[in-house]
Design a protein around this motif. Structure first.
Motif, PDB file in Angstrom:
ATOM      1  N   ASN A 329     -11.010   5.426   3.128  1.00 14.91           N
ATOM      2  CA  ASN A 329     -12.343   6.295   2.814  1.00 14.91           C
ATOM      3  C   ASN A 329     -12.941   5.087   2.076  1.00 14.91           C
ATOM      4  O   ASN A 329     -12.940   4.074   3.193  1.00 14.91           O
ATOM      5  N   TYR A 330     -14.409   5.099   2.076  1.00 22.49           N
ATOM      6  CA  TYR A 330     -15.627   4.486   1.009  1.00 22.49           C
ATOM      7  C   TYR A 330     -16.033   4.431  -0.095  1.00 22.49           C
ATOM      8  O   TYR A 330     -16.946   4.261  -1.004  1.00 22.49           O
ATOM      9  N   LEU A 331     -14.626   4.258  -1.080  1.00 20.44           N
ATOM     10  CA  LEU A 331     -13.685   4.529  -2.290  1.00 20.44           C
ATOM     11  C   LEU A 331     -14.952   3.572  -3.460  1.00 20.44           C
ATOM     12  O   LEU A 331     -14.312   1.999  -2.755  1.00 20.44           O
ATOM     13  N   ASN A 332     -15.589   3.331  -4.359  1.00 11.69           N
ATOM     14  CA  ASN A 332     -16.120   1.856  -4.540  1.00 11.69           C
ATOM     15  C   ASN A 332     -15.921   2.041  -5.849  1.00 11.69           C
ATOM     16  O   ASN A 332     -15.255   2.831  -6.397  1.00 11.69           O
ATOM     17  N   GLY A 333     -16.885   0.364  -6.184  1.00 14.76           N
ATOM     18  CA  GLY A 333     -16.341   0.812  -8.159  1.00 14.76           C
ATOM     19  C   GLY A 333     -14.494   0.049  -8.132  1.00 14.76           C
ATOM     20  O   GLY A 333     -14.305  -0.095  -7.663  1.00 14.76           O
ATOM     21  N   HIS A 334     -14.354  -0.485  -9.439  1.00 16.55           N
ATOM     22  CA  HIS A 334     -13.272   0.062 -10.014  1.00 16.55           C
ATOM     23  C   HIS A 334     -12.181   0.544 -10.101  1.00 16.55           C
ATOM     24  O   HIS A 334     -12.548   2.536 -10.565  1.00 16.55           O
ATOM     25  N   PRO A 335     -10.738   0.678  -9.919  1.00 17.69           N
ATOM     26  CA  PRO A 335      -9.293   1.966  -9.746  1.00 17.69           C
ATOM     27  C   PRO A 335      -9.794   2.303 -11.339  1.00 17.69           C
ATOM     28  O   PRO A 335      -9.591   1.337 -12.035  1.00 17.69           O
ATOM     29  N   PRO A 336      -9.223   3.168 -11.985  1.00 20.36           N
ATOM     30  CA  PRO A 336      -9.424   3.636 -13.175  1.00 20.36           C
ATOM     31  C   PRO A 336      -8.602   2.627 -13.558  1.00 20.36           C
ATOM     32  O   PRO A 336      -7.114   2.600 -13.209  1.00 20.36           O
ATOM     33  N   ALA A 337      -8.567   2.666 -14.390  1.00 24.49           N
ATOM     34  CA  ALA A 337      -7.076   1.470 -15.506  1.00 24.49           C
ATOM     35  C   ALA A 337      -6.072   2.031 -15.459  1.00 24.49           C
ATOM     36  O   ALA A 337      -4.731   1.199 -15.040  1.00 24.49           O
ATOM     37  N   GLY A 338      -6.588   3.006 -15.609  1.00 24.98           N
ATOM     38  CA  GLY A 338      -4.758   4.411 -16.376  1.00 24.98           C
ATOM     39  C   GLY A 338      -4.396   4.609 -15.328  1.00 24.98           C
ATOM     40  O   GLY A 338      -2.547   4.430 -14.979  1.00 24.98           O
ATOM     41  N   LEU A 339      -4.946   4.764 -13.636  1.00 26.61           N
ATOM     42  CA  LEU A 339      -4.199   4.863 -12.310  1.00 26.61           C
ATOM     43  C   LEU A 339      -3.335   3.336 -11.953  1.00 26.61           C
ATOM     44  O   LEU A 339      -2.300   3.945 -11.932  1.00 26.61           O
ATOM     45  N   LEU A 340      -3.475   2.217 -11.985  1.00 27.35           N
ATOM     46  CA  LEU A 340      -2.628   0.820 -12.096  1.00 27.35           C
ATOM     47  C   LEU A 340      -2.137   1.071 -13.309  1.00 27.35           C
ATOM     48  O   LEU A 340      -0.930   0.459 -12.460  1.00 27.35           O
ATOM     49  N   ALA A 341      -2.487   1.027 -14.511  1.00 22.24           N
ATOM     50  CA  ALA A 341      -1.340   0.808 -15.077  1.00 22.24           C
ATOM     51  C   ALA A 341       0.683   1.956 -15.206  1.00 22.24           C
ATOM     52  O   ALA A 341       1.626   1.927 -14.718  1.00 22.24           O
ATOM     53  N   ALA A 342       0.161   3.422 -14.563  1.00 22.50           N
ATOM     54  CA  ALA A 342       0.775   4.337 -13.466  1.00 22.50           C
ATOM     55  C   ALA A 342       1.592   3.717 -12.819  1.00 22.50           C
ATOM     56  O   ALA A 342       2.247   4.901 -11.926  1.00 22.50           O
ATOM     57  N   ALA A 343       1.161   2.402 -12.303  1.00 24.13           N
ATOM     58  CA  ALA A 343       1.280   2.362 -10.446  1.00 24.13           C
ATOM     59  C   ALA A 343       2.851   2.693 -10.454  1.00 24.13           C
ATOM     60  O   ALA A 343       3.479   3.073  -9.074  1.00 24.13           O
ATOM     61  N   GLU A 344       4.132   2.229 -11.541  1.00 24.76           N
ATOM     62  CA  GLU A 344       5.297   2.815 -11.351  1.00 24.76           C
ATOM     63  C   GLU A 344       5.736   4.410 -10.956  1.00 24.76           C
ATOM     64  O   GLU A 344       6.729   3.905 -10.105  1.00 24.76           O
ATOM     65  N   GLU A 345       5.109   4.551 -11.495  1.00 24.94           N
ATOM     66  CA  GLU A 345       5.925   6.426 -11.747  1.00 24.94           C
ATOM     67  C   GLU A 345       4.490   6.565 -10.465  1.00 24.94           C
ATOM     68  O   GLU A 345       4.872   7.896  -9.679  1.00 24.94           O
ATOM     69  N   ILE A 346       3.412   6.729  -9.817  1.00 25.41           N
ATOM     70  CA  ILE A 346       2.466   7.340  -8.628  1.00 25.41           C
ATOM     71  C   ILE A 346       2.908   5.862  -7.846  1.00 25.41           C
ATOM     72  O   ILE A 346       2.260   5.426  -7.301  1.00 25.41           O
ATOM     73  N   SER A 347       3.220   7.002  -6.419  1.00 20.77           N
ATOM     74  CA  SER A 347       3.167   6.548  -5.325  1.00 20.77           C
ATOM     75  C   SER A 347       2.128   6.838  -4.760  1.00 20.77           C
ATOM     76  O   SER A 347       1.565   7.696  -4.813  1.00 20.77           O
ATOM     77  N   GLY A 348       1.896   6.071  -3.506  1.00 21.13           N
ATOM     78  CA  GLY A 348       0.604   6.144  -2.643  1.00 21.13           C
ATOM     79  C   GLY A 348      -0.180   4.659  -2.041  1.00 21.13           C
ATOM     80  O   GLY A 348       0.097   3.853  -2.189  1.00 21.13           O
ATOM     81  N   SER A 349      -1.825   5.009  -2.306  1.00 22.50           N
ATOM     82  CA  SER A 349      -2.424   4.060  -1.486  1.00 22.50           C
ATOM     83  C   SER A 349      -4.144   4.672  -2.222  1.00 22.50           C
ATOM     84  O   SER A 349      -4.144   5.143  -1.702  1.00 22.50           O
ATOM     85  N   LEU A 350      -4.025   3.039  -2.062  1.00 25.46           N
ATOM     86  CA  LEU A 350      -6.121   3.521  -2.130  1.00 25.46           C
ATOM     87  C   LEU A 350      -6.574   2.086  -1.726  1.00 25.46           C
ATOM     88  O   LEU A 350      -7.421   1.936  -1.882  1.00 25.46           O
ATOM     89  N   GLY A 351      -6.297   1.561  -0.870  1.00 25.06           N
ATOM     90  CA  GLY A 351      -6.089   0.458   0.410  1.00 25.06           C
ATOM     91  C   GLY A 351      -7.458   1.360   1.048  1.00 25.06           C
ATOM     92  O   GLY A 351      -7.524   2.560   1.421  1.00 25.06           O
ATOM     93  N   ASP A 352      -7.699  -0.062   1.874  1.00 20.46           N
ATOM     94  CA  ASP A 352      -8.658   0.662   3.165  1.00 20.46           C
ATOM     95  C   ASP A 352      -9.729   1.399   2.706  1.00 20.46           C
ATOM     96  O   ASP A 352      -9.980   2.154   3.189  1.00 20.46           O
ATOM     97  N   ASN A 353     -10.886   0.438   1.887  1.00 21.33           N
ATOM     98  CA  ASN A 353     -11.520   1.358   0.708  1.00 21.33           C
ATOM     99  C   ASN A 353     -12.465   0.329   0.290  1.00 21.33           C
ATOM    100  O   ASN A 353     -13.350  -0.696   1.313  1.00 21.33           O
ATOM    101  N   CYS A 354     -13.610   0.505  -0.597  1.00 25.57           N
ATOM    102  CA  CYS A 354     -14.700  -0.625  -0.615  1.00 25.57           C
ATOM    103  C   CYS A 354     -14.745  -0.653  -2.658  1.00 25.57           C
ATOM    104  O   CYS A 354     -15.033  -1.161  -3.540  1.00 25.57           O
ATOM    105  N   LEU A 355     -13.120  -0.594  -2.759  1.00 26.39           N
ATOM    106  CA  LEU A 355     -12.678  -1.168  -4.395  1.00 26.39           C
ATOM    107  C   LEU A 355     -12.607  -2.333  -4.845  1.00 26.39           C
ATOM    108  O   LEU A 355     -12.509  -3.498  -4.050  1.00 26.39           O
ATOM    109  N   GLN A 356     -13.044  -2.499  -6.097  1.00 26.25           N
ATOM    110  CA  GLN A 356     -13.186  -4.399  -6.413  1.00 26.25           C
ATOM    111  C   GLN A 356     -11.797  -3.893  -7.531  1.00 26.25           C
ATOM    112  O   GLN A 356     -11.651  -3.223  -8.166  1.00 26.25           O
ATOM    113  N   ASN A 357     -11.598  -5.249  -7.347  1.00 31.19           N
ATOM    114  CA  ASN A 357     -10.593  -5.360  -8.909  1.00 31.19           C
ATOM    115  C   ASN A 357      -9.061  -4.012  -9.101  1.00 31.19           C
ATOM    116  O   ASN A 357      -8.856  -4.040  -9.376  1.00 31.19           O
TER     117      ASN A 357
END
Length: 383
Positions: A329-357
């Motif tokens: 997609n074209y999502l931007n800004g920073h990924p929610p910190a809680g989402l990255l902290a729960a990455a071991e519990e959540i599978s999927g992908s945030l790639g191929d966007n316009c996200l920072q950090n």
């Protein structure tokens, strides 16, 4: 002078010395079975197959006992044939219109073979039919509108054939709970649906138009909707995700352009578990209200045109989300910190966007983001 007791004993022994004569198969049923077999090419009938056992000059299909002569694939009740369930042997042939003579048939399963040609409209004469399974064959032509006359029908599986034309109106089939016509060549809009449908699968056709509220009105038992790989357009409105019993929605690979998702009412017990909207043309912001569906464990909106930040609500405490695919997609800004902290519990992908950090060390960010030039162009020079 004869002895009456002796005479009675002799008569008794005479009677029991002969087996009871069982009723034979209803003649019209035997004729219909013979016509069915004659419409199948002999070269496609292996010696060990069910159809090879259909020798009605040597065996009565419904005869009892069925020990020395067993007609495989045929089930009887009394002297009437009530079920045909063929084995998967690659039988090649047509479905004879004489099948309608099996007036007491409850189930017809010809799945995983190579039957071809049209589905005969005469099948509508089998008014007791509850199960019709023709999946994985080569049937072609339209789905007969006459199928709507099968008032007892509960399961209709026509998937993986070469059927074409519009799907007929089946709303009169009050008992139908499962409809699968996936992987065909069906065209046109979605018609009105049976009122008590539990599972709707029409994926991989060429259906078009929008999903209207009138088509789904009163469908309070619909659990599964699979309409992926079609050409549906328009916007998805809030009512769609608030169907009373809905659990799984797959609308991927269509041309939907927009979406509106309302927060479920306080007294609404949503059972929505999985939503796949990937590979559409949806624009705008990601609906934060998906986070308000208490049972939603899987959300996929990959390869659309969503913009803006990922809603922080997706990572709020107690969120049931365990699979999250937002890539492409074209999502931007920073990924929610809680989402990255729960990455071991959540599978999927945030790639191929316009996200920072979005750290590549995180499983959610292992796919790189879009080049800055593409993101700047998408946001007209603004990051």
């Amino acid at each position: 002078m004869s002895n009456p007791k002796l005479t009675s004993l002799v008569f008794f022994l005479f009677v029991i010395s002969f087996p009871t004569i069982e009723s034979t198969t209803f003649p019209a049923d035997t004729a219909a079975l013979a016509a069915f077999k004659s419409a199948v090419k002999p070269s496609s009938i292996p010696p060990s197959s069910c159809l090879a056992s259909w020798n009605f000059s040597a065996a009565d299909p419904c005869g009892v006992p069925r020990i020395s002569h067993f007609t495989c694939g045929v089930t009887c009740s009394g002297n009437r044939v009530v079920q045909i369930t063929l084995d998967s042997q690659g039988y090649v042939g047509t479905l004879t219109p004489a099948i309608s003579k099996l007036s007491q048939l409850i189930a017809l399963d010809l799945g995983d073979n190579s039957f071809y040609g049209a589905i005969p409209s005469s099948i509508s004469s089998i008014t007791n039919l509850e199960t019709l399974i023709l999946r994985v064959n080569s049937f072609s032509g339209p789905v007969p509108a006459a199928i709507a006359k099968l008032s007892a029908l509960e399961t209709l599986d026509l998937s993986r054939n070469q059927l074409s034309g519009h799907l007929p109106d089946l709303s009169s089939l009050a008992g139908l709970t499962r409809l699968d016509a996936s992987y065909n060549r069906l065209t046109g809009p979605l018609p009105s649906l049976p009122p008590n449908l539990h599972e709707l699968a029409l994926k991989a056709n060429s259906l078009s138009g929008s999903l209207t509220k009138s088509s789904f009105a009163g469908k309070n038992r619909l659990v599964v909707i699979e309409l992926s790989e079609n050409s549906f357009t328009g916007a998805l409105e809030s009512w769609f995700f608030l169907l009373p019993a809905i659990q799984q929605v797959d609308l991927a690979n269509n041309a939907f352009a927009g979406i509106a998702v309302s927060k479920p009412p306080a007294n609404f017990n949503s059972q929505l578990v999985a939503v796949n909207l990937s590979y559409n043309n949806m624009e705008g912001l990601l609906p934060a209200t998906f986070a308000d569906f208490p049972a939603l464990r899987s959300l996929a909106v990959s390869h659309n045109k969503f913009r803006g930040p990922i809603p922080w609500q997706y990572s709020k405490k107690g969120s049931p989300l365990r699979r999250l695919y937002l890539d492409g997609n074209y999502l931007n800004g920073h990924p929610p910190a809680g989402l990255l902290a729960a990455a071991e519990e959540i599978s999927g992908s945030l790639g191929d966007n316009c996200l920072q950090n979005c750290p590549v060390s995180s499983g959610l960010c292992s796919t790189p983001q879009k080049p800055n030039s593409i993101c700047q162009q998408a946001y007209r020079g603004k990051p």
